[in-house]
Design a protein around this motif. Structure first.
Motif, PDB file in Angstrom:
ATOM      1  N   PRO A  18     -28.063 -12.310 -36.545  1.00 35.71           N
ATOM      2  CA  PRO A  18     -28.023 -11.878 -35.146  1.00 35.71           C
ATOM      3  C   PRO A  18     -26.793 -11.029 -34.861  1.00 35.71           C
ATOM      4  N   LEU A  19     -26.825 -10.376 -33.694  1.00 38.75           N
ATOM      5  CA  LEU A  19     -25.735  -9.481 -33.309  1.00 38.75           C
ATOM      6  C   LEU A  19     -25.409  -9.648 -31.837  1.00 38.75           C
ATOM      7  N   SER A  20     -24.138  -9.608 -31.517  1.00 35.57           N
ATOM      8  CA  SER A  20     -23.714  -9.542 -30.128  1.00 35.57           C
ATOM      9  C   SER A  20     -22.470  -8.678 -30.040  1.00 35.57           C
ATOM     10  N   LEU A  21     -22.585  -7.547 -29.362  1.00 33.17           N
ATOM     11  CA  LEU A  21     -21.452  -6.651 -29.120  1.00 33.17           C
ATOM     12  C   LEU A  21     -21.155  -6.671 -27.630  1.00 33.17           C
ATOM     13  N   GLU A  22     -19.883  -6.713 -27.317  1.00 32.52           N
ATOM     14  CA  GLU A  22     -19.499  -6.835 -25.916  1.00 32.52           C
ATOM     15  C   GLU A  22     -18.716  -5.623 -25.439  1.00 32.52           C
ATOM     16  N   SER A  65     -31.500  -5.331 -27.854  1.00 35.11           N
ATOM     17  CA  SER A  65     -31.657  -5.589 -26.436  1.00 35.11           C
ATOM     18  C   SER A  65     -30.289  -5.524 -25.779  1.00 35.11           C
ATOM     19  N   ALA A  66     -30.278  -5.400 -24.459  1.00 32.80           N
ATOM     20  CA  ALA A  66     -29.019  -5.341 -23.726  1.00 32.80           C
ATOM     21  C   ALA A  66     -29.107  -6.227 -22.505  1.00 32.80           C
ATOM     22  N   SER A  67     -27.946  -6.696 -22.072  1.00 37.48           N
ATOM     23  CA  SER A  67     -27.890  -7.498 -20.856  1.00 37.48           C
ATOM     24  C   SER A  67     -26.626  -7.162 -20.103  1.00 37.48           C
ATOM     25  N   ARG A  68     -26.681  -7.361 -18.799  1.00 34.28           N
ATOM     26  CA  ARG A  68     -25.518  -7.140 -17.935  1.00 34.28           C
ATOM     27  C   ARG A  68     -25.385  -8.357 -17.028  1.00 34.28           C
ATOM     28  N   PRO A  69     -24.729  -9.397 -17.522  1.00 36.52           N
ATOM     29  CA  PRO A  69     -24.607 -10.634 -16.761  1.00 36.52           C
ATOM     30  C   PRO A  69     -23.591 -10.554 -15.610  1.00 36.52           C
ATOM     31  N   GLN A  70     -22.637  -9.647 -15.724  1.00 35.36           N
ATOM     32  CA  GLN A  70     -21.640  -9.433 -14.677  1.00 35.36           C
ATOM     33  C   GLN A  70     -21.468  -7.937 -14.452  1.00 35.36           C
ATOM     34  N   ASP A  71     -20.899  -7.587 -13.317  1.00 35.28           N
ATOM     35  CA  ASP A  71     -20.758  -6.166 -12.958  1.00 35.28           C
ATOM     36  C   ASP A  71     -20.014  -5.376 -14.023  1.00 35.28           C
ATOM     37  N   ARG A  72     -19.012  -6.019 -14.662  1.00 34.41           N
ATOM     38  CA  ARG A  72     -18.154  -5.286 -15.587  1.00 34.41           C
ATOM     39  C   ARG A  72     -18.354  -5.725 -17.037  1.00 34.41           C
ATOM     40  N   GLN A  73     -19.524  -6.282 -17.335  1.00 37.73           N
ATOM     41  CA  GLN A  73     -19.796  -6.748 -18.684  1.00 37.73           C
ATOM     42  C   GLN A  73     -21.166  -6.266 -19.125  1.00 37.73           C
ATOM     43  N   PHE A  74     -21.205  -5.682 -20.317  1.00 37.27           N
ATOM     44  CA  PHE A  74     -22.449  -5.126 -20.853  1.00 37.27           C
ATOM     45  C   PHE A  74     -22.534  -5.569 -22.301  1.00 37.27           C
ATOM     46  N   ILE A  75     -23.643  -6.224 -22.657  1.00 35.91           N
ATOM     47  CA  ILE A  75     -23.758  -6.831 -23.979  1.00 35.91           C
ATOM     48  C   ILE A  75     -24.942  -6.226 -24.720  1.00 35.91           C
ATOM     49  N   LEU A  76     -24.731  -5.915 -25.977  1.00 38.82           N
ATOM     50  CA  LEU A  76     -25.792  -5.418 -26.851  1.00 38.82           C
ATOM     51  C   LEU A  76     -26.100  -6.497 -27.875  1.00 38.82           C
TER      52      LEU A  76
END
Lengths: 113, 112
Positions: A18-22, A65-76
């Protein structure tokens, strides 16, 4: 002025892992956020963009996939990496008062073996 | 459809010589144009941008670019380059939406 942080700076992962980039942003609110991938010796490919919390648009169908859980956080993210996912991943933002002008983070170099 | 074409993949030049990096765009609507620079293993840094108004745009590090609507070009120039200008340069265009189109990049190599 705004600052973009990307974590980690470099990453080596096996195929199928798996991968998670912040990407995190400081110094601004409500930016548009972008994920790009840059393959070796090639230009930039837009992967995802987000205009707000929970709002994601995908440009290229793939196993990312991507997610934006907070205004200033973007995760791939990815559940299972492929060899072709290797590349330099760049996060970018657009400021609310300066549309169409993108500012880039320092990038994450991902190598999938 | 919109596209951005950088005509040279590599440009070698001697230090203190002038340089021009070429960029052509294709768009049926008004377009905003940008030049970015990327140093090894770093993100892209905005050099300059054209949104409207004067067609000659001055940017950072002594670079300038001229928007030429009739030739659909936005070439980047510097009258005298330094070793530190060695980097990859990207031309980009946007028609006002969320999608910025980037060229494939031009690698500028400044030799002593």
């Amino acid at each position: 002025s705004q600052t973009i942080h990307q974590w980690p700076a470099t990453l080596v992962q096996p195929v199928g892992s798996p991968l998670s980039l912040e990407c995190t942003v400081e110094g601004t609110s409500n930016p548009n956020l972008y994920w790009y991938r840059q393959a070796a010796g090639r230009g930039l490919q837009l992967l995802f963009y987000s205009v707000g919390i929970g709002q994601i648009s995908s440009e290229v169908p793939q196993n990312l996939s991507a997610s934006r859980p907070q205004d200033r956080q973007f995760i791939l993210s990815s559940k299972k990496l492929l060899l072709s996912d290797s590349g330099f991943y760049l996060c970018a933002l657009e400021l609310a008062g300066e549309p169409d002008t993108q500012y880039f983070g320092p990038g994450t170099r991902l190598t999938v073996l | 459809a919109q596209s951005v074409t950088q005509l040279d993949s590599q440009v070698p030049v001697f230090e203190e010589a002038p340089v021009e990096l070429r960029c052509n765009y294709s768009s049926s609507v008004s377009v905003y144009l940008f030049w970015y620079v990327q140093y090894p293993n770093q993100g892209l840094q905005l050099l300059l941008k054209y949104l409207s108004g004067s067609t000659l745009v001055k940017g950072i590090n002594g670079f300038e670019a001229e928007f030429n609507k009739s030739q659909t070009s936005f070439h980047l120039r510097k009258p005298s380059v330094h070793i530190s200008d060695t980097a990859e340069y990207f031309c980009a265009g946007n028609t006002g939406g969320f999608k910025t189109i980037f060229g494939a990049g031009t690698r500028l190599f400044v030799k002593a």
